[in-house]
Write a protein that holds these residues in place. Structure first.
Motif, PDB file in Angstrom:
ATOM      1  N   ILE A  79       0.834  -1.205   0.000  1.00  0.00           N
ATOM      2  CA  ILE A  79       0.000   0.000   0.000  1.00  0.00           C
ATOM      3  C   ILE A  79       0.869   1.256   0.000  1.00  0.00           C
ATOM      4  N   GLU A  80       0.460   2.241  -0.797  1.00  0.00           N
ATOM      5  CA  GLU A  80       1.186   3.499  -0.859  1.00  0.00           C
ATOM      6  C   GLU A  80       1.000   4.254   0.468  1.00  0.00           C
ATOM      7  N   PRO A  81       2.060   4.940   0.950  1.00  0.00           N
ATOM      8  CA  PRO A  81       1.969   5.628   2.245  1.00  0.00           C
ATOM      9  C   PRO A  81       0.806   6.610   2.330  1.00  0.00           C
ATOM     10  N   GLU A  82       0.524   7.323   1.229  1.00  0.00           N
ATOM     11  CA  GLU A  82      -0.561   8.294   1.274  1.00  0.00           C
ATOM     12  C   GLU A  82      -1.925   7.622   1.352  1.00  0.00           C
ATOM     13  N   VAL A  83      -2.061   6.442   0.738  1.00  0.00           N
ATOM     14  CA  VAL A  83      -3.318   5.705   0.813  1.00  0.00           C
ATOM     15  C   VAL A  83      -3.494   5.133   2.224  1.00  0.00           C
ATOM     16  N   LEU A  84      -2.415   4.644   2.782  1.00  0.00           N
ATOM     17  CA  LEU A  84      -2.460   4.138   4.152  1.00  0.00           C
ATOM     18  C   LEU A  84      -2.861   5.246   5.120  1.00  0.00           C
ATOM     19  N   ALA A  85      -2.279   6.415   4.945  1.00  0.00           N
ATOM     20  CA  ALA A  85      -2.608   7.544   5.822  1.00  0.00           C
ATOM     21  C   ALA A  85      -4.084   7.921   5.695  1.00  0.00           C
ATOM     22  N   ARG A  86      -4.597   7.908   4.469  1.00  0.00           N
ATOM     23  CA  ARG A  86      -6.002   8.245   4.251  1.00  0.00           C
ATOM     24  C   ARG A  86      -6.916   7.226   4.940  1.00  0.00           C
ATOM     25  N   ALA A  87      -6.594   5.954   4.836  1.00  0.00           N
ATOM     26  CA  ALA A  87      -7.406   4.913   5.464  1.00  0.00           C
ATOM     27  C   ALA A  87      -7.397   5.048   6.984  1.00  0.00           C
ATOM     28  N   LEU A  88      -6.242   5.316   7.551  1.00  0.00           N
ATOM     29  CA  LEU A  88      -6.151   5.480   9.000  1.00  0.00           C
ATOM     30  C   LEU A  88      -6.938   6.700   9.457  1.00  0.00           C
ATOM     31  N   GLU A  89      -6.959   7.722   8.628  1.00  0.00           N
ATOM     32  CA  GLU A  89      -7.758   8.908   8.938  1.00  0.00           C
ATOM     33  C   GLU A  89      -9.252   8.570   8.937  1.00  0.00           C
ATOM     34  N   ILE A  90      -9.686   7.753   7.981  1.00  0.00           N
ATOM     35  CA  ILE A  90     -11.086   7.337   7.928  1.00  0.00           C
ATOM     36  C   ILE A  90     -11.457   6.582   9.206  1.00  0.00           C
ATOM     37  N   ILE A  91     -10.579   5.705   9.649  1.00  0.00           N
ATOM     38  CA  ILE A  91     -10.854   4.945  10.874  1.00  0.00           C
ATOM     39  C   ILE A  91     -10.967   5.883  12.069  1.00  0.00           C
ATOM     40  N   ALA A  92     -10.064   6.851  12.161  1.00  0.00           N
ATOM     41  CA  ALA A  92     -10.115   7.797  13.276  1.00  0.00           C
ATOM     42  C   ALA A  92     -11.422   8.584  13.283  1.00  0.00           C
ATOM     43  N   VAL A  93     -11.849   9.030  12.115  1.00  0.00           N
ATOM     44  CA  VAL A  93     -13.113   9.769  12.003  1.00  0.00           C
ATOM     45  C   VAL A  93     -14.283   8.875  12.389  1.00  0.00           C
ATOM     46  N   ALA A  94     -14.268   7.617  11.917  1.00  0.00           N
ATOM     47  CA  ALA A  94     -15.361   6.690  12.220  1.00  0.00           C
ATOM     48  C   ALA A  94     -15.475   6.435  13.715  1.00  0.00           C
ATOM     49  N   VAL A  95     -14.334   6.296  14.393  1.00  0.00           N
ATOM     50  CA  VAL A  95     -14.367   6.075  15.844  1.00  0.00           C
ATOM     51  C   VAL A  95     -14.858   7.338  16.552  1.00  0.00           C
ATOM     52  N   ASP A  96     -14.391   8.500  16.094  1.00  0.00           N
ATOM     53  CA  ASP A  96     -14.870   9.761  16.683  1.00  0.00           C
ATOM     54  C   ASP A  96     -16.384   9.882  16.571  1.00  0.00           C
TER      55      ASP A  96
END
Length: 438
Positions: free
Chosen positions: A397-414
């Motif tokens: 996985i490309e680093p920028e795609v990984l970062a975007r996915a982790l951001e989605i998870i953080a938003v979903a938990v919030d």
């Protein structure tokens, strides 16, 4: 989503289908770390074929090798006849995987699924030792057929199956601070324990479906010493945790142990092609010709894809260094989420690119999965109650795609935390037990 798009599946497909119920779209194409539905909407894929797509979708180098092979009218299906594609894979696997790690194994190509290679491993262990009993562990998952299903711990999956003698023992950490290898030793030394001397002990060094449980290096080494002492074969099921998923090619490398048998499938097929491989210590390769076979053990497309994947990613240590960087980034992101929401998140679990968040309540896991999907991320759960959000991105996985996915998870938990007015009531008994105001 147009309801008619799902009509054929709902009308004609068996009720056994599962993943599609959580992700009710029709996927049309895929590339690298993205899935695209019929409308062209993109989803980051953190499921990756349940670990069968470690190198992403339609990996350019691997796909080109396969297309070149197909274009040459080369042999596709060969039973266990010799083929150039198989020879190339064998030689590449020896040169890039086994020899650099000082490992000596015979390669047996079994029927091309994970459950099949587990069946073959147990069958061989029983043949070699002359014993029937097998030790498996709590929270284990080893497949969905016959013996492998009997080895699986989850009651929902096991149903009423019973194939041979299996003794269930506690995995590392299952009993807290109690060393469960010491417990196994006591059972083996006590002739009145009721535990028949096993033919084999089978384990995942990182349990995937069981909840991302990671066995410690010390525990793995003690288990290897104990099994060798009592003449018990040690089988490592590396079907999901292998092929780089935990940061190294084999999940047991971190403990510097050598199992007697190693089960590989899923991503050993290169790009999702069915393939299963049993690594057998030479001294126990006791099969008679044809004694363990299967029609589709000669999938030459899988041999081609697998050999190219090994050459592309496992020639040297650069790929492992990339995986270590990604592992650290995932861990930092998940730890930040856990620290921000201690009332919802129990802990971060897992190893390598096989990590996740354990929630106190499985309802939170389900809600986060749904919120992630709505924002373009496919991610699943695991654990005995489905309480662990399980991240399985492509290793590439490309680093920028990984970062975007982790951001989605953080938003979903919030978002889930913001819509949990009942959370205080849920945690009231815990607060009272600790002497804190509810």
């Amino acid at each position: 989503m147009n309801a008619n798009a799902l009509e054929a599946f709902e009308k004609y497909e068996s009720q056994a289908r599962s993943y599609c119920r959580e992700f009710p779209v029709v996927f049309a194409r895929a590339k690298s770390s993205y899935l695209y539905d019929e409308r062209g909407e993109a989803f980051i894929d953190f499921l990756c074929g349940a670990g069968a797509l470690n190198y992403g979708h339609n990996n350019d180098a691997i796909k080109q090798a396969v297309l070149d092979y197909i274009g040459g009218d080369n042999i596709m299906m060969s039973l266990d006849l010799h083929s150039q594609a198989k020879r190339d894979f064998i030689e590449t696997f020896q040169r890039l995987i086994l020899q650099p790690r000082g490992l000596d194994y015979r390669l047996q190509f079994t029927s091309p699924t994970g459950t099949s290679v587990v069946e073959s491993a147990i069958k061989l262990a029983r043949k070699v030792t002359g014993r029937q009993n097998v030790v498996a562990f709590t929270n284990a998952f080893h497949g969905m057929t016959g013996v492998s299903l009997n080895l699986t711990a989850n009651r929902y999956h096991r149903q009423a199956v019973g194939y041979g003698s299996v003794s269930r023992l506690p995995y590392d950490g299952y009993l807290g601070e109690i060393d469960t290898v010491d417990f196994l030793r006591k059972l083996l030394e006590d002739h009145s324990s009721g535990l028949d001397l096993p033919a084999a002990v089978i384990l995942e060094s990182v349990q995937g479906e069981g909840g991302l449980n990671v066995a410690s290096v010390q525990w793995l080494r003690k288990l290897r010493e104990l099994t060798a002492e009592f003449g018990i074969l040690l089988i490592v099921d590396d079907i999901q945790a292998g092929c780089g998923r935990t940061g190294r090619f084999f999940s047991f490398e971190r403990a510097q142990i050598e199992p007697d048998l190693v089960c590989l499938s899923k991503s050993i097929g290169g790009m999702g092609f069915p393939m299963a491989l049993l690594l057998v210590r030479p001294g126990i390769d006791a099969w008679s010709p044809g004694e363990d076979n299967g029609t589709f053990r000669g999938n030459n497309l899988a041999f081609v894809a697998a050999a190219e994947a090994l050459r592309r990613y496992w020639d040297g240590h650069a790929f492992e260094r990339e995986l270590a960087d990604k592992e650290a980034g995932i861990r930092r992101a998940l730890e930040a989420i856990a620290q921000a929401h201690p009332a919802m998140v129990r802990q971060v679990r897992g190893l390598g690119l096989m990590q996740g968040l354990e929630f106190h309540a499985e309802q939170d896991t389900a809600a986060v999965i749904q919120a992630c999907f709505e924002r373009g991320l496919v991610v699943e759960c695991c654990g005995p109650r489905g309480q662990v959000l399980k991240l399985m991105p492509a290793l590439t996985i490309e680093p920028e795609v990984l970062a975007r996915a982790l951001e989605i998870i953080a938003v979903a938990v919030d978002l889930r935390a913001a819509h949990r007015p009942e959370l205080a009531e849920l945690l009231a008994p815990l607060a009272a037990a600790q002497g804190a105001p509810a």
